[in-house]
Write a protein that holds these residues in place. Structure first.
Motif, PDB file in Angstrom:
ATOM      1  N   LEU A 161     -47.518  45.406  26.006  1.00 43.01           N
ATOM      2  CA  LEU A 161     -48.144  43.900  25.865  1.00 43.01           C
ATOM      3  C   LEU A 161     -47.711  43.518  24.574  1.00 43.01           C
ATOM      4  CD1 LEU A 161     -49.807  41.426  26.618  1.00 43.01           C
ATOM      5  CD2 LEU A 161     -51.569  42.676  25.515  1.00 43.01           C
ATOM      6  N   GLU A 162     -46.950  42.263  24.381  1.00 42.81           N
ATOM      7  CA  GLU A 162     -46.448  41.858  23.078  1.00 42.81           C
ATOM      8  C   GLU A 162     -47.018  40.369  23.007  1.00 42.81           C
ATOM      9  OE1 GLU A 162     -43.258  43.372  20.828  1.00 42.81           O
ATOM     10  OE2 GLU A 162     -44.620  42.255  19.510  1.00 42.81           O
ATOM     11  N   ILE A 163     -47.747  40.168  22.065  1.00 45.90           N
ATOM     12  CA  ILE A 163     -48.353  38.788  22.019  1.00 45.90           C
ATOM     13  C   ILE A 163     -47.566  38.240  20.632  1.00 45.90           C
ATOM     14  CG2 ILE A 163     -50.096  37.379  21.771  1.00 45.90           C
ATOM     15  CD1 ILE A 163     -51.799  39.236  23.157  1.00 45.90           C
ATOM     16  N   ASN A 164     -47.016  37.235  20.532  1.00 45.82           N
ATOM     17  CA  ASN A 164     -46.362  36.481  19.621  1.00 45.82           C
ATOM     18  C   ASN A 164     -46.831  34.953  19.212  1.00 45.82           C
ATOM     19  OD1 ASN A 164     -44.803  38.173  18.208  1.00 45.82           O
ATOM     20  ND2 ASN A 164     -43.502  38.248  20.111  1.00 45.82           N
ATOM     21  N   ASP A 165     -47.528  34.897  18.050  1.00 44.59           N
ATOM     22  CA  ASP A 165     -47.874  33.576  17.673  1.00 44.59           C
ATOM     23  C   ASP A 165     -48.728  32.607  18.695  1.00 44.59           C
ATOM     24  OD1 ASP A 165     -47.124  33.559  15.157  1.00 44.59           O
ATOM     25  OD2 ASP A 165     -45.013  33.253  15.574  1.00 44.59           O
ATOM     26  N   LEU A 166     -49.591  33.310  19.181  1.00 47.38           N
ATOM     27  CA  LEU A 166     -50.180  32.528  20.188  1.00 47.38           C
ATOM     28  C   LEU A 166     -51.261  31.620  19.833  1.00 47.38           C
ATOM     29  CD1 LEU A 166     -50.239  32.614  23.390  1.00 47.38           C
ATOM     30  CD2 LEU A 166     -52.182  34.375  23.300  1.00 47.38           C
ATOM     31  N   LYS A 175     -62.167  22.264  22.555  1.00 50.31           N
ATOM     32  CA  LYS A 175     -60.621  21.804  22.523  1.00 50.31           C
ATOM     33  C   LYS A 175     -60.430  21.970  21.056  1.00 50.31           C
ATOM     34  CE  LYS A 175     -60.553  20.275  26.628  1.00 50.31           C
ATOM     35  NZ  LYS A 175     -60.002  21.349  27.639  1.00 50.31           N
ATOM     36  N   THR A 176     -60.926  22.912  20.325  1.00 49.64           N
ATOM     37  CA  THR A 176     -60.394  23.144  19.154  1.00 49.64           C
ATOM     38  C   THR A 176     -59.555  24.538  19.172  1.00 49.64           C
ATOM     39  OG1 THR A 176     -62.070  24.175  18.386  1.00 49.64           O
ATOM     40  CG2 THR A 176     -62.137  21.946  17.906  1.00 49.64           C
ATOM     41  N   LEU A 177     -58.892  24.987  18.220  1.00 47.82           N
ATOM     42  CA  LEU A 177     -58.110  26.197  18.433  1.00 47.82           C
ATOM     43  C   LEU A 177     -59.104  27.375  18.339  1.00 47.82           C
ATOM     44  CD1 LEU A 177     -54.796  25.852  16.367  1.00 47.82           C
ATOM     45  CD2 LEU A 177     -54.956  26.035  19.059  1.00 47.82           C
ATOM     46  N   GLY A 178     -59.186  27.977  19.555  1.00 47.96           N
ATOM     47  CA  GLY A 178     -59.931  29.220  19.642  1.00 47.96           C
ATOM     48  C   GLY A 178     -59.365  30.596  19.073  1.00 47.96           C
ATOM     49  N   LEU A 179     -57.949  30.338  19.294  1.00 49.68           N
ATOM     50  CA  LEU A 179     -56.920  31.489  18.815  1.00 49.68           C
ATOM     51  C   LEU A 179     -55.998  30.901  18.149  1.00 49.68           C
ATOM     52  CD1 LEU A 179     -57.218  34.381  19.533  1.00 49.68           C
ATOM     53  CD2 LEU A 179     -55.905  34.189  21.280  1.00 49.68           C
ATOM     54  N   LYS A 180     -55.631  31.379  16.830  1.00 45.91           N
ATOM     55  CA  LYS A 180     -54.788  30.754  15.970  1.00 45.91           C
ATOM     56  C   LYS A 180     -53.577  31.646  15.595  1.00 45.91           C
ATOM     57  CE  LYS A 180     -58.546  28.538  14.070  1.00 45.91           C
ATOM     58  NZ  LYS A 180     -59.477  28.765  12.906  1.00 45.91           N
ATOM     59  N   ASN A 181     -52.311  31.500  15.864  1.00 45.68           N
ATOM     60  CA  ASN A 181     -51.211  32.335  15.312  1.00 45.68           C
ATOM     61  C   ASN A 181     -51.342  33.632  15.674  1.00 45.68           C
ATOM     62  OD1 ASN A 181     -49.696  29.957  14.639  1.00 45.68           O
ATOM     63  ND2 ASN A 181     -50.889  29.683  12.651  1.00 45.68           N
ATOM     64  N   PHE A 182     -51.805  33.948  16.958  1.00 45.75           N
ATOM     65  CA  PHE A 182     -52.155  35.454  16.942  1.00 45.75           C
ATOM     66  C   PHE A 182     -51.198  36.431  17.524  1.00 45.75           C
ATOM     67  CE2 PHE A 182     -54.287  39.056  19.241  1.00 45.75           C
ATOM     68  CZ  PHE A 182     -55.532  39.047  18.544  1.00 45.75           C
ATOM     69  N   SER A 183     -50.819  37.490  17.043  1.00 44.60           N
ATOM     70  CA  SER A 183     -49.910  38.351  17.305  1.00 44.60           C
ATOM     71  C   SER A 183     -50.488  39.777  17.613  1.00 44.60           C
ATOM     72  CB  SER A 183     -48.751  38.269  16.279  1.00 44.60           C
ATOM     73  OG  SER A 183     -48.020  36.986  16.225  1.00 44.60           O
ATOM     74  N   ILE A 235     -66.204  50.437  21.086  1.00 41.45           N
ATOM     75  CA  ILE A 235     -64.837  50.322  20.655  1.00 41.45           C
ATOM     76  C   ILE A 235     -64.624  51.481  19.824  1.00 41.45           C
ATOM     77  CG2 ILE A 235     -63.429  49.407  18.634  1.00 41.45           C
ATOM     78  CD1 ILE A 235     -64.060  47.084  20.652  1.00 41.45           C
ATOM     79  N   LEU A 236     -65.604  52.209  18.988  1.00 41.10           N
ATOM     80  CA  LEU A 236     -65.209  53.359  18.320  1.00 41.10           C
ATOM     81  C   LEU A 236     -65.023  54.569  19.223  1.00 41.10           C
ATOM     82  CD1 LEU A 236     -68.019  52.725  15.627  1.00 41.10           C
ATOM     83  CD2 LEU A 236     -65.686  52.832  14.875  1.00 41.10           C
ATOM     84  N   ASP A 237     -65.721  54.555  20.184  1.00 39.52           N
ATOM     85  CA  ASP A 237     -65.593  55.780  20.987  1.00 39.52           C
ATOM     86  C   ASP A 237     -64.331  55.887  21.890  1.00 39.52           C
ATOM     87  OD1 ASP A 237     -67.953  56.736  20.843  1.00 39.52           O
ATOM     88  OD2 ASP A 237     -69.225  56.132  22.416  1.00 39.52           O
ATOM     89  N   LEU A 238     -63.817  54.596  22.288  1.00 36.86           N
ATOM     90  CA  LEU A 238     -62.606  54.604  23.078  1.00 36.86           C
ATOM     91  C   LEU A 238     -61.326  54.658  22.593  1.00 36.86           C
ATOM     92  CD1 LEU A 238     -64.071  52.638  26.211  1.00 36.86           C
ATOM     93  CD2 LEU A 238     -63.657  55.370  25.846  1.00 36.86           C
ATOM     94  N   SER A 239     -61.383  53.722  21.418  1.00 31.08           N
ATOM     95  CA  SER A 239     -59.881  52.960  20.916  1.00 31.08           C
ATOM     96  C   SER A 239     -59.209  53.956  20.161  1.00 31.08           C
ATOM     97  CB  SER A 239     -60.232  51.724  19.977  1.00 31.08           C
ATOM     98  OG  SER A 239     -61.374  50.698  20.721  1.00 31.08           O
ATOM     99  N   ASP A 240     -58.060  53.905  20.028  1.00 32.54           N
ATOM    100  CA  ASP A 240     -57.042  54.457  19.252  1.00 32.54           C
ATOM    101  C   ASP A 240     -56.684  53.771  18.198  1.00 32.54           C
ATOM    102  OD1 ASP A 240     -56.694  56.804  21.024  1.00 32.54           O
ATOM    103  OD2 ASP A 240     -55.908  55.385  22.397  1.00 32.54           O
ATOM    104  N   ARG A 241     -56.492  52.356  18.324  1.00 33.57           N
ATOM    105  CA  ARG A 241     -56.204  51.499  17.216  1.00 33.57           C
ATOM    106  C   ARG A 241     -57.327  50.220  17.709  1.00 33.57           C
ATOM    107  NH1 ARG A 241     -50.712  49.211  16.339  1.00 33.57           N
ATOM    108  NH2 ARG A 241     -50.499  49.279  18.717  1.00 33.57           N
ATOM    109  N   VAL A 242     -57.909  49.603  16.313  1.00 33.92           N
ATOM    110  CA  VAL A 242     -58.669  48.336  16.745  1.00 33.92           C
ATOM    111  C   VAL A 242     -58.117  47.210  16.121  1.00 33.92           C
ATOM    112  CG1 VAL A 242     -60.973  47.575  16.162  1.00 33.92           C
ATOM    113  CG2 VAL A 242     -60.639  49.995  16.400  1.00 33.92           C
ATOM    114  N   ALA A 243     -58.032  46.288  16.663  1.00 35.83           N
ATOM    115  CA  ALA A 243     -57.815  44.711  16.142  1.00 35.83           C
ATOM    116  C   ALA A 243     -59.216  44.149  16.102  1.00 35.83           C
ATOM    117  CB  ALA A 243     -56.962  43.949  17.362  1.00 35.83           C
ATOM    118  N   VAL A 244     -59.127  43.483  14.721  1.00 32.18           N
ATOM    119  CA  VAL A 244     -60.659  43.184  14.350  1.00 32.18           C
ATOM    120  C   VAL A 244     -60.267  41.522  14.319  1.00 32.18           C
ATOM    121  CG1 VAL A 244     -62.329  42.719  12.949  1.00 32.18           C
ATOM    122  CG2 VAL A 244     -61.106  45.021  13.097  1.00 32.18           C
TER     123      VAL A 244
END
Lengths: 506, 359
Positions: free
Chosen positions: A255-260, A267-275, A463-472
């Motif tokens: 999965l590759e997300i760029n500048d989403l 109707k305001t930005l709920g996700l800003k320049n998310f990669s 999150i702590l139990d399962l993840s290998d990396r965490v995006a906050v």
């Protein structure tokens, strides 16, 4: 010590299931008695019998040593039994006082003043901190729960039944509720706490009765029993609290997300320049306080929400303009946050739900005609693989399954589609220990099979139990991506409030 | 299975209660209800002609009922069956009057014209709902009146009768759904080919709903729109499609009514059968076979009320009132369900008590 309530050998059968098979529960005066069991074990049925909503087929109920016949909730009220339901029963545009006196107004003319005063007094006495003149719609969920408690106290309840009271509360509110329960006990009330959360039992309960699949397992002294022992009694085997997993072997990017950029419902930005990029063979956790862009992120990937700009690639294919179905076909599976709103069609059978995303493909249908045999075989297979239990097998209506089994059905359906990318949004919300352990195991299995997993959860433990990396995430922005070994609960908690790592160490 | 039975019980009970209420009303106006019902039944079945009139009268109701029921299944409320039926009738009549084809080709062409006309009339509210979230109840009611006024203009302008300007010309025999030998055999009853169309549609709709991916999608959208969308089903497409099919069914009702039951159309009338379709769908619990049974029952009440009135003097409106009361009871099915449960629970308790006595 005397028992205030005794339920002896209660037996209750529903078509196809024995919900309560000779269950005994004895409540001492002045104790907090936990009723522990997995979802579908029969806790709610037992309490509904005590509260007069159901009638037992066999068995006796004694209140203060006297045998009683509780025909309906009014009888229960008269006996001093009150229930705080999981789903509150409040009129939203009424005030606290109006809600509490609703149904017990007494005389023709409403005496709000006296009622208000009594409520105020009760509130002070039990430390509930409630303003009787507030409207329900203006107060928080935690406060609404206190109104439910007040309702029972106003009716002079001696025994209060709490049905999964912490399911809807924030950690802070849970601590406050525990204090309220302590106050209740000090004032001489008795409490039955229906729950499947061992932590809470350990925190507050004196004794604990455990039931499993409708059967009475035992009653233990909480102080002398470990959580592990109670969990074992509840589930019927050893429970692992920590997920057992090997080191991740991440490979290429799936999965590759760029500048989403994605709009939220306002109707305001709920996700800003998310990669963000997620590799195969790893679990990427997304941590954040509720409403900080998680929904927008997941719905943008799955196609339930439009994106404003930016790209999303799955295994190299740009999907942000594809239909929802095309995205699934690209190799995406999605365990949704809300199993009743999105995950299942409750009026359909389990079998019909299992083919929700496959029905148009062979062998499930051919030239537009459904193939019942193939559907049945498929759903039986998934139900067996994922331990989905239902009274009438694949012909059971989805609405008749317990929450845990509903969720296992969804998890089974999604994993069985053999995705390259599995998105799990709050996959264990509201489930019991056994089901959580099971679902966690299956998610790790996916990782080990070389799939990419995006896990979005509001529970930091998960999150702590399962993840290998965490995006906050915070405020719709990616704060940081950290390796699980290099971080801890405190650091993640700080980042969730929007503090960046660099700033922390200055 | 259990659910199916309880639905059947509920419908039968509603019908029974409606009949009881009708009897009470007959008592109030000083009539003997046994006599009233006797002549109602007699009026329905006393002769071959009357028996087949029941079927003839119920035919169009089967299709309007099916139209409403089908939309229900997708979570839509089609109040526009009347308008769709009118447009279907206009299309079929126009083809029947103006297109020179032999009967064997003419009737199928009329069939298609009626279905297309009704389908178009259903499509408009469907598109409005899907694209602009206009509630289908509002849109279909509007479409009813548009159809009404179109007929008002269209009939006198294009297909008027020779002498009357308020009616369309009589259909030639080759364009009528009536089969001369059958009409003759049943002493001039209203029965016509329409019943074959109606039953075929019942079977077709049952098949679509239960056995096809189309039915799976439509019901999924009806049960839970969010989950359907999540599953990758195109919700808007299905809303439009459902309204088109519902409209087409009502359009066919217009075909069998105006080209079978009657032989021409009048202006200034919105067919009440369109609205009765809602009642039929409710009583039939939106299941195709249930709709067929309910429509035939209503056909009976409609076709026999005149006879009852002639013999006993009980006003024919009693019959309509019975229908109305049945609808009330069906609509308040929750209440009835609770009643059933109570009765069953009490019986169980009694059985238990009896057992306890033996112990």
């Amino acid at each position: 010590m005397e028992y205030i309530i005794e339920m002896i050998d209660i037996y209750k059968e529903f078509p196809g299931v024995i919900a309560n098979n000779n269950i005994t529960l004895r409540l001492k005066k002045g104790e907090v008695h936990a009723l522990l069991g997995e979802n579908g074990a029969g806790k709610s049925t037992l309490m509904s019998i005590l509260f007069g909503l159901y009638h037992a087929d066999r068995g006796t109920i004694k209140v203060r040593g006297k045998e009683v016949n509780i025909q309906n909730p009014n009888v229960a009220y008269d006996l001093g039994i009150g229930m705080v339901h999981q789903h509150f029963q409040l009129v939203h545009n009424f005030t606290v006082t109006e809600n509490i006196i609703l149904g017990s107004e007494g005389k023709q003319i409403l005496d709000r003043k006296t009622a208000s005063k009594k409520i105020k007094d009760l509130s002070v006495r039990y430390g509930l901190n409630i303003n009787p003149n507030d409207k329900i719609e203006d107060i928080s969920v935690g406060m609404q729960q206190r109104v439910e408690i007040l309702k029972m106290l106003y009716r002079d309840a001696e025994v209060l039944i709490f049905d999964e009271p912490t399911a809807v509360l924030t950690p802070q509110e849970i601590i406050e509720l525990m204090n309220i329960i302590r106050n209740l006990i000090e004032e001489g009330k008795s409490v039955i706490l229906i729950t499947h959360k061992l932590k809470e039992i350990k925190l507050i309960a004196d004794r604990c009765t455990i039931i499993r699949r409708g059967k009475y397992i035992g009653t233990v002294d909480v102080g002398k029993t470990t959580t592990g022992e109670m969990a074992k009694m509840m589930v019927g085997r050893e429970v692992l609290f920590n997920v057992d997993k090997d080191e991740a072997k991440p490979g290429e990017v799936i999965l590759e997300i760029n500048d989403l950029n994605v709009l939220n419902s306002r109707k305001t930005l709920g996700l800003k320049n998310f990669s963000l990029s997620v590799k195969c063979g790893e679990v990427m956790g997304v941590a954040g306080v509720e409403g900080n862009g998680q929904t927008e992120l997941v719905e943008a990937i799955t196609g339930l929400r439009k994106t404003e700009s930016g790209t999303i690639h799955i295994s190299g294919n740009e999907i942000s303009r594809l239909s929802i179905r095309k995205r699934y076909e690209t190799g995406l599976s999605y365990i949704p946050e809300d199993r009743h709103k999105h995950g299942l069609i409750l009026d359909y059978t389990v079998g019909e739900n299992m083919i929700m995303k496959l029905y148009y493909q062979e062998p499930y249908s051919k030239r537009g005609i459904l193939n019942p045999t193939a559907i049945e075989e498929h759903s039986n297979k998934v139900m067996e693989l994922f331990d989905v239990r239902a009274g009438e097998g694949n012909m059971s209506l989805a609405s008749n399954l317990s929450g845990g089994n509903q969720q296992k059905a969804i998890v089974g359906r999604e994993i069985d589609m053999n995705p390259d990318l599995l998105i799990a949004f709050q996959p264990t919300r509201g489930l019991d220990v056994g089901a959580i352990e099971y679902i966690h195991k299956r998610i790790i299995e996916q990782r080990d099979a070389g799939k990419a997993v995006l896990l979005v959860s509001l529970e930091l433990d998960e999150i702590l139990d399962l993840s290998d990396r965490v995006a906050v995430v915070a405020g719709g922005e990616l704060i940081d991506v950290v390796n699980i070994e290099d971080t801890n609960e405190n650091e993640l908690g700080l980042m969730m409030t929007g503090v960046r790592r660099e700033d922390m160490h200055e | 299975m259990n659910k199916k039975n309880s639905v059947l019980v509920r419908s039968l009970l509603a019908t029974g209660l409606g009949l009881v209420a009708g009897a009470i009303m007959m008592l109030f106006i000083g009539a003997n209800p046994f006599e009233g019902y006797f002549y109602l039944v007699k009026g329905a079945f006393m002769s071959v002609e009357r028996t087949f009139n029941v079927v003839g009268t119920g035919t169009a109701l089967v299709l309007t009922g099916l139209s409403v029921a089908f939309a229900f299944k997708t979570g839509l409320f089609n109040i526009g069956a009347a308008g769709q039926m009118l447009i279907g009738g206009l299309c079929a009549s126009t083809v029947g009057l103006l297109v020179p084809l032999p009967r064997i080709a003419l009737l199928p062409t009329m069939f298609i014209a009626a279905a297309l006309g009704g389908g178009l009339w259903g499509a408009v509210p469907g598109v409005l709902k899907a694209k602009f979230n206009v509630h289908e109840v509002v849109a279909t009611i509007m479409m009813n009146w548009i159809a009404y006024w179109i007929a008002f203009y269209y009939i006198p302008t294009f297909i008027k009768a020779e002498f009357m300007t308020t009616e369309s010309a009589l259909l030639p025999a080759k364009a009528s759904l009536k089969i001369p030998w059958l009409t003759e055999l049943t002493n001039g009853s209203y029965i016509n080919l329409g019943i074959i169309i109606a039953i075929a549609m019942v079977i077709l709709i049952k098949f679509i709903l239960d056995k096809t991916t189309l039915g799976y999608e439509l019901k999924a959208v009806g049960y839970n729109r969010d989950a359907a969308q999540y599953a990758g089903i195109k919700v808007n497409k299905n809303i439009i499609l459902s309204m088109v099919i519902a409209g087409a069914l009502a359009g066919l009702a217009g075909f069998v009514y105006y080209c079978g039951y009657s032989q021409n159309m009048q202006i200034g009338k919105l067919p009440s059968l369109g609205f009765d379709g809602i009642a039929v769908a409710l009583l039939g619990a939106s299941s195709p076979w249930g709709v067929l049974a309910a429509a035939m029952f209503f056909g009976l009440l409609h076709s026999a009320k005149g006879f009852m009135n002639a013999i006993t003097g009980i006003p024919p409106q009693i019959s309509d009132t019975i229908i109305a009361i049945i609808i009330y009871f069906t609509a308040t099915s929750l209440f009835i369900e609770r009643l059933i449960k109570k009765v069953i629970a009490r019986r169980k308790e009694k059985a238990k008590d009896a057992k306890g006595g033996e112990d």
